[in-house]
Enzyme design. Structure first.
Site, PDB file in Angstrom:
ATOM      1  N   THR B 358      32.988  53.400  45.988  1.00  0.00           N
ATOM      2  CA  THR B 358      32.506  54.775  45.924  1.00  0.00           C
ATOM      3  C   THR B 358      31.016  54.770  46.262  1.00  0.00           C
ATOM      4  O   THR B 358      30.373  53.725  46.189  1.00  0.00           O
ATOM      5  CB  THR B 358      32.775  55.395  44.529  1.00  0.00           C
ATOM      6  OG1 THR B 358      32.260  56.727  44.512  1.00  0.00           O
ATOM      7  CG2 THR B 358      32.118  54.604  43.421  1.00  0.00           C
ATOM      8  N   HIS B 410      36.442  44.607  31.158  1.00  0.00           N
ATOM      9  CA  HIS B 410      36.133  43.366  30.449  1.00  0.00           C
ATOM     10  C   HIS B 410      37.341  42.811  29.694  1.00  0.00           C
ATOM     11  O   HIS B 410      37.327  41.676  29.231  1.00  0.00           O
ATOM     12  CB  HIS B 410      34.967  43.603  29.477  1.00  0.00           C
ATOM     13  CG  HIS B 410      34.164  42.382  29.176  1.00  0.00           C
ATOM     14  ND1 HIS B 410      34.669  41.103  29.275  1.00  0.00           N
ATOM     15  CD2 HIS B 410      32.866  42.231  28.789  1.00  0.00           C
ATOM     16  CE1 HIS B 410      33.736  40.232  28.940  1.00  0.00           C
ATOM     17  NE2 HIS B 410      32.628  40.884  28.646  1.00  0.00           N
TER      18      HIS B 410
END
Lengths: 262, 438
Positions: B358, B410
């Site tokens: 993006t 994560h």
């Protein structure tokens, strides 16, 4: 170079791996009808759809074939019908206007027609998803008999690539919805006499021809096995457990294979 | 007579418009709720659309054969007197005890009536003597506060014993009125107590200059996806400054030739994609997703590219981006972007992405921390490219610097791996060594 192909397989897997409602034991009855005149099949569909809307019956999948008939969908453009009603009559082809989506199409012997009457309100309220899933059902079923079929961007249906000859359409789709209950469905050319198609511009697409499995497969075509594949994949992809409906033309083999799926 | 707008329905995620093929009723016809009103078609699908309410079809705004966007108003239905009466008269069945034959108790069952039942019924039963009723349900302090602030206690939901209105209930109610003074306008719900002059708050301070607009389906979808992502993925962002001088120089030099020869605009995007693909091949976990307690490593790289639209945001996907040359990527990007803006993408073209790129930097932002597009586990945001003084070999030089942010999940990716991946992306870009014309 200007275009690119999408990975139908991977995308499709994602598209179909998400039936939204978590379904319990949702059943879908399979009716295997043999050859049924188009008008009668319309009535049967209307009846099943009405009863489905009133929630009197479970979802259904009707498998059959029609005597030769040219049908005009709601969006049909007359110019895609190349012959007059008289010419059609002379060739023994009926002409019917119908309420499904799509343009002009042909049904006839050697074609496997599938009419799912299912409540998308309970499966997934998304017509794009539904069309792509029907395509996927057919693509996987053809894969089971060793034939690589695919989608063509922007042209709903199931296609067979023929190298330099370009793609040809082997299955057409057209759907009607009423309160998210589907009718009409797909038509797959198994060993349809393709000469019938000269009367129409199928689905309004003149750039690419139609084909049949017979044209692409040298060996024996086992219609029953193909039907069983379709029933199996349909159940998996729609999240329905398939059962054999009463009154179905059942050979021992069909029942045995069907039992294996269910 | 209340008028109800009939909208072009949303028939699926990818469906942006529909064509009215047939009106089953004429203007002036009566139509019952759920009775088929018109037919529409989208690609290969025809659908009968039932009327949302019963009444008289007053205006047809979209003619047969016309195509309009989803949610566009196609017609208006005027609820007839009896329909309207049925709708508004429904709430107070309790009070009307003997008079009417047991009308269908539609209102009490209505899901709108989220407040515990007792209060509204009590209010209705008491009729004119609201005051008496209030005494039963509140303390003198609450009543005084209510009077001072012009609040009608009949509208306040009590959470105390027996539905008693506490001071907190009243304060919370006043707070709500402050934040949504025009709520009444947008909610024609038959929720009982709306008959009282309820919104003094709105007029008193003159602060209610607001406009309430329903979300478009696309907005709703974006909102849903963003929150879903933030709830699911354990977001961490790492930011790398990348020296883009070489890429900038090459692209300046080749721009006009490239565009003339290939007919495609030369942007930085394919440079970034090539670098990311190289990085993913070194660190395949960036192209994975989580399924329950399993990790799915995707062997193909399908690169999603966020495209800003005037009406929202869409992420078309370059399928098999890893099998494309620089030129092929440039073409795909141009094609997808163009078709995204003209609403001609097919479903399959916005699905199945395995990683996303993006570019929040188009208006000069230094960098952003993008939200992951699930089930993907990584997204890179490209900041603005800017000439910056930097230290090179102990001397100050002017270089074109861009900040790349990787947001990663994560749960699956550890910081060390994320940073090694980013270092490799940086290295690829800084040492760009690829022919643009292959």
């Amino acid at each position: 170079m200007g275009s690119y192909t999408t990975s139908t397989e991977v995308h499709a897997l994602r598209v179909i791996s998400e039936p939204l409602s978590s379904l319990g034991d949702r059943t879908c009855k399979v009716y295997r009808m043999g050859r049924v005149p188009y008008g009668e099949a319309l009535k049967l569909q209307a009846d099943l759809a009405d009863r489905r809307k009133r929630n009197e019956i479970a979802d259904s999948l009707v498998l059959l074939e029609h005597p030769p008939v040219v049908t005009l969908g709601r969006n049909a453009r007359r110019e895609n019908l190349l012959s007059s009603a008289e010419q059609l009559e002379r060739d023994g082809i009926e002409l019917v206007e119908t309420n499904r989506g799509g343009d002009v199409t042909f049904h006839g012997p050697g074609q496997l027609v599938g009419y799912p009457i299912v409540d998308l309100g309970r499966i997934r309220k998304d017509v794009g998803w539904y069309l792509r899933t029907l395509e996927e059902v057919l693509i996987r079923s053809l894969q089971d008999i060793g034939l690589a079929a695919s989608r063509q961007s922007g042209m709903t249906g199931v296609w067979i690539e023929r190298g330099d000859a370009g793609p040809a359409k082997v299955a057409a789709l057209g759907v009607h919805l009423s309160r998210w209950v589907t009718s009409h469905g797909f038509a797959l050319n198994i060993d349809t006499d393709l000469r019938y198609y000269r009367h129409i511009v199928p689905c309004g697409i003149s750039a690419y021809p139609v084909t049949s499995l017979r044209e692409s497969l040298a060996g024996e075509l086992d219609r029953e096995a193909l039907e069983c594949s379709i029933v199996g994949h349909f159940g998996t992809l729609m999240g329905l457990s398939m059962t054999v409906g009463a009154g179905t033309q059942s050979t021992a083999k069909w029942l045995k294979t069907a039992a294996a799926i269910v | 007579m209340p008028t109800t707008d009939v909208l072009m329905p949303q028939m699926g995620e990818s469906i942006t418009e529909g064509t009215v093929t047939k009106w089953l009723k004429k203007a002036g016809d009566r139509v019952g709720k759920d009775e088929p009103l018109f037919e529409i078609s989208t690609d290969k699908v025809d659908a009968e659309i039932p009327s949302p309410v019963s009444g008289t079809l007053s205006t047809i705004l979209v003619k047969e054969g016309q195509t309009v966007a989803v949610q566009a108003i196609v017609a208006q239905i005027e609820a007839s007197a009896s329909d309207a009466a049925a709708a508004t008269a429904a709430p107070p069945p309790a009070a009307k005890a003997a008079a009417a034959p047991p009308a269908k108790p539609s209102a009490p069952a209505s899901p709108r009536a989220s407040s515990p039942a007792p209060q509204p019924v009590a209010a209705e039963a008491a009729g004119s003597s609201d005051e008496d009723d209030d005494k039963l349900r509140s303390s003198p302090l609450v009543r005084r506060l209510a009077k001072e602030n012009n609040v009608n206690l009949a509208e306040v939901d009590g959470t105390g014993p027996g539905g008693r209105i506490t001071k907190e209930d009243l304060l919370a109610h006043m707070e709500r009125m402050k934040s949504s003074p025009s709520r009444r306008a947008s909610a024609p719900a038959p929720a009982a107590p709306d008959t009282v002059p309820a919104a003094p708050a709105a007029s008193s301070a003159g602060r209610a200059r607001e406009e309430i607009v329903p979300m478009t389906p696309m907005r709703k979808k974006i909102a849903e996806r963003m929150v879903f992502s933030k709830h699911t993925a354990a977001h961490v962002s790492t930011v790398f400054a990348v020296d883009l001088t070489k890429v900038v120089a090459l692209s300046l030099k080749e721009r006009s030739r490239f565009e003339q020869q290939e007919g495609v605009k030369l942007t930085y995007t394919p440079f970034f994609i090539r670098a990311i693909i190289d990085g993913i091949k070194r660190f395949p976990v960036l192209n994975a997703s989580i399924s329950g307690e399993e990790i799915i490593y995707k062997k193909d790289i399908h690169m999603g590219i966020a495209v800003a639209l005037d009406w929202g945001l869409i992420v078309p996907v370059i399928a098999h981006a890893d099998e494309k040359s620089f030129l092929g990527l440039a073409r795909s990007i141009a094609d997808l972007g163009e078709r995204a803006r003209s609403k001609r993408l097919s479903v399959s073209e916005v699905e199945g992405g395995t990683f996303t790129l993006t570019n929040p930097g188009v208006y000069g932002g230094l960098f952003a921390t993008p939200i992951i597009n699930p089930p993907q586990v990584g997204i890179i945001g490209v900041g603005g490219v800017k000439k910056t003084p930097v230290v090179v070999d102990d001397a100050i030089a002017i270089r074109s610097i861009v900040h790349l942010t990787l947001s990663y999940d994560h749960r699956l990716i550890d910081g060390a791996v994320a940073d090694q991946f980013m270092a490799s992306v940086r290295q690829y870009l800084e040492g760009w060594d690829e022919d643009l014309y292959v």
